[in-house]
Write an enzyme that holds these catalytic residues in place. Structure first.
Site, PDB file in Angstrom:
ATOM      1  N   SER A  41      -5.636   3.874   4.269  1.00  0.00           N
ATOM      2  CA  SER A  41      -5.160   2.966   3.229  1.00  0.00           C
ATOM      3  C   SER A  41      -6.319   2.271   2.520  1.00  0.00           C
ATOM      4  CB  SER A  41      -4.198   1.916   3.808  1.00  0.00           C
ATOM      5  OG  SER A  41      -3.430   1.324   2.785  1.00  0.00           O
TER       6      SER A  41
ATOM      7  N   SER B   8       0.788  -1.241   0.000  1.00  0.00           N
ATOM      8  CA  SER B   8       0.000   0.000   0.000  1.00  0.00           C
ATOM      9  C   SER B   8       0.816   1.284   0.000  1.00  0.00           C
ATOM     10  CB  SER B   8      -0.943   0.013   1.205  1.00  0.00           C
ATOM     11  OG  SER B   8      -2.051  -0.831   0.972  1.00  0.00           O
TER      12      SER B   8
ATOM     13  N   LYS C  16       0.317   3.774  -2.751  1.00  0.00           N
ATOM     14  CA  LYS C  16      -0.781   4.744  -2.721  1.00  0.00           C
ATOM     15  C   LYS C  16      -0.272   6.182  -2.649  1.00  0.00           C
ATOM     16  CE  LYS C  16      -4.577   1.983  -0.724  1.00  0.00           C
ATOM     17  NZ  LYS C  16      -4.053   0.677  -0.312  1.00  0.00           N
TER      18      LYS C  16
END
Length: 436
Positions: free
Chosen positions: A183, A128, A131
């Site tokens: 997230s 993640s 991101k």
């Protein structure tokens, strides 16, 4: 692309063009740059690819081949020391304690000095923390006040979610908060829709990564879920996080501990809390992002400011043993803040400048001014030598070619003057007899 040449109405132009074409044909390579050779691969672990996946998440759809590994630059981006496999610290400094991740790096954001690292260009899956790149592209392409209505497909995505409700309308700023603070894969999916779909979003992410100098990075999903060819490095994520913190919108969200999101009519607004322990427990923290997948294992980015210095720590392919990754990140930040006056082991490169004035404005997204270029580049990505009409031609052949072009210009000028004189005469005498 096929380009059809329009027949010239002036015989002199055609003759001169033929002469010039013949002259150019006599000089092979006169208008092309020399070919580059593929850079040699490094011998460090995971120099070209992450470790093999443990599941089928990176199997491409039927009929689509697996992506080839990204080229490895001839020289390590950021400096020779950053191409080493093991731990690299300033002369006389010990190895950081309590840091057990496979690859890591700590760097100073202001000076761009890399202070210490372990195999910083080793390629691993980001999970993640990619991101951050998704957020950068969003800030570049969309207005924070733009609105987007959540769809059922957003809420149905795999993995972590912030809780977007289908049918509820959010601002881009609110969805970015869900992306960074919690997230949310649902937030990533919604922003991907707003950016034109998965292919368009990934193209923008990879273009921006390349411009930032992140040559180990290929985004295969906008959420960080594993996908075919997904790869980045600790060095690249430091570049990407630095660019993100240069954006006021990202920097604001990265330090937000709690916010609210809209809900369906009649329901109280939904509170969203930051899930980053460093942000809430480390003095001076200015942002953090964590990630996990079965193939990537644990990843972490944290940044903090102390006494006018801003540091970023990146850890990849870590485990929550012997200590949690947020504890490892704090240890790296403490180590970096202790280093004052030491010789850096490398540098964070600056983004490449825009090639033309009509480009897409990555410098704005990266928070830098035009004209800053990375000091170390892959030979495959290095700008080719300027090649004008006379590029790579020297001596008498260049003079011969120049003479042909001059002749072309003289003939064209004479013909233009003749046409203008003819027009002037026609206008003074009126239209010819057969004019309707």
């Amino acid at each position: 692309m096929l380009v059809r040449a329009r027949r010239s109405a002036v015989p002199g132009k055609k003759a001169a063009a033929v002469v010039c074409a013949a002259l150019v044909a006599l000089v092979p390579g006169a208008v092309t740059a020399p070919a580059t050779t593929a850079p040699p691969a490094s011998t460090c672990p995971n120099a070209t690819l992450p470790p093999p996946p443990v599941d089928s998440s990176e199997v491409p759809p039927p009929g689509i081949p697996s992506p080839q590994p990204l080229p490895v630059p001839e020289q390590p981006v950021g400096g020779e020391s950053l191409g080493r496999c093991g731990v690299v610290t300033p002369p006389g400094e010990p190895v950081p304690e309590r840091v057990g991740s496979t690859t890591w790096m700590v760097a100073e954001l202001g000076s761009s000095d890399v202070l210490a690292a372990k195999n910083p260009h080793g390629r691993h899956r980001p999970a993640s923390i990619i991101k951050v790149l998704t957020a950068l592209v969003t800030i570049r392409e969309l207005e924070l006040t733009d609105t987007l209505t959540a769809a059922p497909a957003d809420a149905a995505v795999e993995g972590s979610k912030v809780g977007l409700v289908p049918g509820v309308t959010y601002t881009v700023d609110q969805i970015l908060a869900g992306l960074i603070m919690q997230s949310g894969n649902d937030a990533a999916h919604a922003l991907t829709r707003a950016l034109g779909g998965e292919r368009a979003t990934l193209d923008r992410m990879n273009e921006l990564a390349h411009r930032l100098g992140a040559l180990d990075t290929r985004a295969a999903t906008s959420s960080g879920l594993d996908g075919p060819g997904m790869t980045t490095s600790a060095y690249d994520m430091a570049l990407i996080f630095r660019a993100a913190l240069r954006q006021p919108a990202f920097a604001r969200i990265a330090t937000t501990r709690v916010t609210t999101l809209p809900t369906p009519p009649g329901e109280a607004p939904m509170k969203v809390y930051s899930d980053n322990d460093v942000l809430t427990t480390y003095p001076g923290a200015i942002g953090a992002k964590s990630g996990f997948t079965d193939d990537a294992r644990h990843t972490y980015i944290a940044a903090a400011e102390r006494d006018g210095r801003r540091l970023v720590a990146v850890l990849m392919r870590g485990e929550y043993r012997p200590v949690d990754l947020d504890v490892q990140a704090k240890a790296l930040l403490n180590y970096g803040f202790r280093l004052t006056g030491t010789e850096p082991i490398g540098r964070l490169v600056e983004p490449r400048p825009q090639p033309t004035a009509s480009s897409t404005g990555v410098e704005h997204a990266a928070g830098v001014e035009d004209g800053s270029a990375s000091p170390v580049e892959s030979s495959a990505d290095r700008p080719r030598p300027h090649t004008s009409l006379f590029g790579n031609v020297g001596g008498p052949l260049a003079l011969l070619l120049a003479a042909g072009v001059v002749a072309f210009g003289v003939v064209a000028l004479r013909q233009r003057r003749a046409r203008l004189a003819s027009v002037a005469r026609r206008d003074s005498l009126g239209p010819p007899d057969d004019h309707p």
